[in-house]
Scaffold this active site. Structure first.
Site, PDB file in Angstrom:
ATOM      1  N   ASN A 152      -2.802   0.474  -1.576  1.00  0.00           N
ATOM      2  CA  ASN A 152      -2.614   1.834  -1.049  1.00  0.00           C
ATOM      3  C   ASN A 152      -2.011   2.791  -2.071  1.00  0.00           C
ATOM      4  O   ASN A 152      -2.407   3.954  -2.136  1.00  0.00           O
ATOM      5  CB  ASN A 152      -1.820   1.816   0.256  1.00  0.00           C
ATOM      6  CG  ASN A 152      -0.466   1.151   0.129  1.00  0.00           C
ATOM      7  OD1 ASN A 152      -0.212   0.388  -0.811  1.00  0.00           O
ATOM      8  ND2 ASN A 152       0.420   1.409   1.073  1.00  0.00           N
ATOM      9  N   GLY A 208       3.494  -6.685  -0.624  1.00  0.00           N
ATOM     10  CA  GLY A 208       2.401  -6.996   0.297  1.00  0.00           C
ATOM     11  C   GLY A 208       2.920  -7.620   1.570  1.00  0.00           C
ATOM     12  O   GLY A 208       4.039  -7.353   2.017  1.00  0.00           O
ATOM     13  N   SER A 209       2.116  -8.474   2.150  1.00  0.00           N
ATOM     14  CA  SER A 209       2.423  -9.016   3.474  1.00  0.00           C
ATOM     15  C   SER A 209       3.435 -10.154   3.414  1.00  0.00           C
ATOM     16  O   SER A 209       3.581 -10.838   2.392  1.00  0.00           O
ATOM     17  CB  SER A 209       1.137  -9.529   4.130  1.00  0.00           C
ATOM     18  OG  SER A 209       0.691 -10.718   3.494  1.00  0.00           O
ATOM     19  N   GLY A 257       3.769 -13.359   0.838  1.00  0.00           N
ATOM     20  CA  GLY A 257       5.067 -13.568   0.211  1.00  0.00           C
ATOM     21  C   GLY A 257       5.557 -14.995   0.392  1.00  0.00           C
ATOM     22  O   GLY A 257       6.075 -15.621  -0.545  1.00  0.00           O
ATOM     23  N   GLU A 276       8.614  -7.573  -2.007  1.00  0.00           N
ATOM     24  CA  GLU A 276       8.748  -6.413  -1.118  1.00  0.00           C
ATOM     25  C   GLU A 276       7.680  -6.588  -0.042  1.00  0.00           C
ATOM     26  O   GLU A 276       6.487  -6.408  -0.298  1.00  0.00           O
ATOM     27  CB  GLU A 276       8.508  -5.099  -1.879  1.00  0.00           C
ATOM     28  CG  GLU A 276       8.625  -3.878  -0.977  1.00  0.00           C
ATOM     29  CD  GLU A 276       7.927  -2.647  -1.544  1.00  0.00           C
ATOM     30  OE1 GLU A 276       7.947  -1.618  -0.852  1.00  0.00           O
ATOM     31  OE2 GLU A 276       7.340  -2.718  -2.641  1.00  0.00           O
ATOM     32  N   CYS A 326       3.724   2.392   3.005  1.00  0.00           N
ATOM     33  CA  CYS A 326       4.671   1.292   3.216  1.00  0.00           C
ATOM     34  C   CYS A 326       5.792   1.677   4.182  1.00  0.00           C
ATOM     35  O   CYS A 326       6.252   0.856   4.972  1.00  0.00           O
ATOM     36  CB  CYS A 326       5.292   0.877   1.882  1.00  0.00           C
ATOM     37  SG  CYS A 326       4.110   0.276   0.672  1.00  0.00           S
TER      38      CYS A 326
END
Length: 337
Positions: free
Chosen positions: A166, A242-243, A247, A265, A300
């Protein structure tokens, strides 16, 4: 002020096929595979990029390690690293509109937001860490008079970074700039659906004087290249945005390999909370509406939950709905969108 005619000229530029950026040059994937870059604006194929794999990750990590051990960047004087990073920031500024339009064609971000959040943020991030290079000091530990304890900060080695689609340039710079400032080498894995602006950034870094091999960009699937980086025994640090599911997987890969440090993150929910005594409910409604609907909510920190005091609930929801209804959905390269 943004000029629609300049945007329109940039949106029609032909884009050359791109390879992987390894050891200072663009090259084909080891398998020769390529993937189409399809614009979400109109579904057209913009160009092709190399489809990297495990062998390409190995090549990129090896180039990063050679560059690190050679010391041209890792042992360069802080003032020298600072000069190069400031030049990178200046080049990003010089090519800001080109980079923003390129990114919008690739991932669909609305242009006025893209210009600020992508090259605008990236240039600021490189400048911030450039200025920090010669201002972060070591420490002398409090010890007995006959004992000397020193804390000396050193680059850790090879940093792998995986970034989402994004805001690739903004988030990529958050990872690249501090790693470079400290003297590390970097292997960057962009999202497979939004790689063009980061490949262009690698070019600008080389133009600014970043030595070969210090920044490498491997494009390809996360399930292939991301996993290869996570499991790689010669990657010292993993940085990821990301997700939560991915992670967790990267933490597992770190445990299965060399216990590399992971800085994650991860996704979550970000509520706006509005009370009846808010000083300006109209402004709160506007912020709430744009906080979730701008850029199609693909941010985000989108305010994806709205908690409102019961006494003003119906009135406030009506205000938010009215603002949302007035937003124009359309071509992200049209300034009226």
């Amino acid at each position: 002020m943004l000029d629609q005619s300049r945007i329109d000229a940039l949106r029609t530029l032909e884009l050359a096929p791109r390879g992987l950026f390894i050891d200072g040059t663009f090259r084909d994937a080891a398998t020769g595979r390529r993937r189409d870059v399809i614009s979400p604006i109109d579904g057209r194929v913009l160009t092709t990029i190399a489809e990297g794999g495990e062998e390409d990750v190995d090549r990129a990590v090896a180039a990063a390690r050679r560059a690190f051990e050679a010391g041209k960047w890792s042992r360069a004087a802080p003032a020298e690293r600072k000069k190069v990073m400031l030049r990178i920031a200046d080049l990003i500024d010089r090519h800001a509109l080109e980079l923003a339009v390129l990114g919008v064609r690739d991932n669909g971000t609305e242009i006025s937001m893209a210009l600020k959040a992508e090259p605008g943020s990236a240039a600021g991030t490189f400048r911030y860490y450039a200025e920090a290079i010669d201002k972060v000091y070591g420490e002398i530990a409090p010890t007995a008079p006959n004992v000397l304890g020193l804390v000396h900060r050193e680059p850790v080695g090879v940093v792998a970074a995986i970034v989402p689609w994004n805001f690739p340039m903004m988030i990529g710079s958050w990872k690249i700039a501090p790693a470079l400032a400290a003297g590390n080498s970097v292997v960057l894995k962009p999202a497979e659906v939004a790689s063009l602006s980061l490949l262009r950034l690698a070019e600008l870094c080389a133009e600014a004087g970043l030595p070969e091999g210090v920044l490498n960009v491997v494009t390809g699937k996360g399930s292939v290249c991301g996993e290869a980086l996570g499991l790689h025994m010669d990657v010292d640090v993993m940085a990821f945005t990301g997700s939560g599911a991915v992670g967790r997987r990267l933490l597992e890969y770190a445990a299965r390999s060399n216990l590399k440090r992971c800085y994650l993150e991860l996704g979550g929910k970000s509520p706006n909370i509005v009370f009846a005594d808010a000083p300006d409910l109209d402004q709160a409604a506007k912020v709430s509406a744009y906080g979730i609907f701008r850029n199609s909510g693909q941010v985000c920190v989108a305010g994806s939950r709205l908690l409102v005091e019961e006494s003003i609930h119906d009135e406030f929801v009506a205000r938010v709905a009215s603002i949302a209804a007035g937003m124009k959905v359309g071509d992200p390269l049209d300034l009226s969108t």
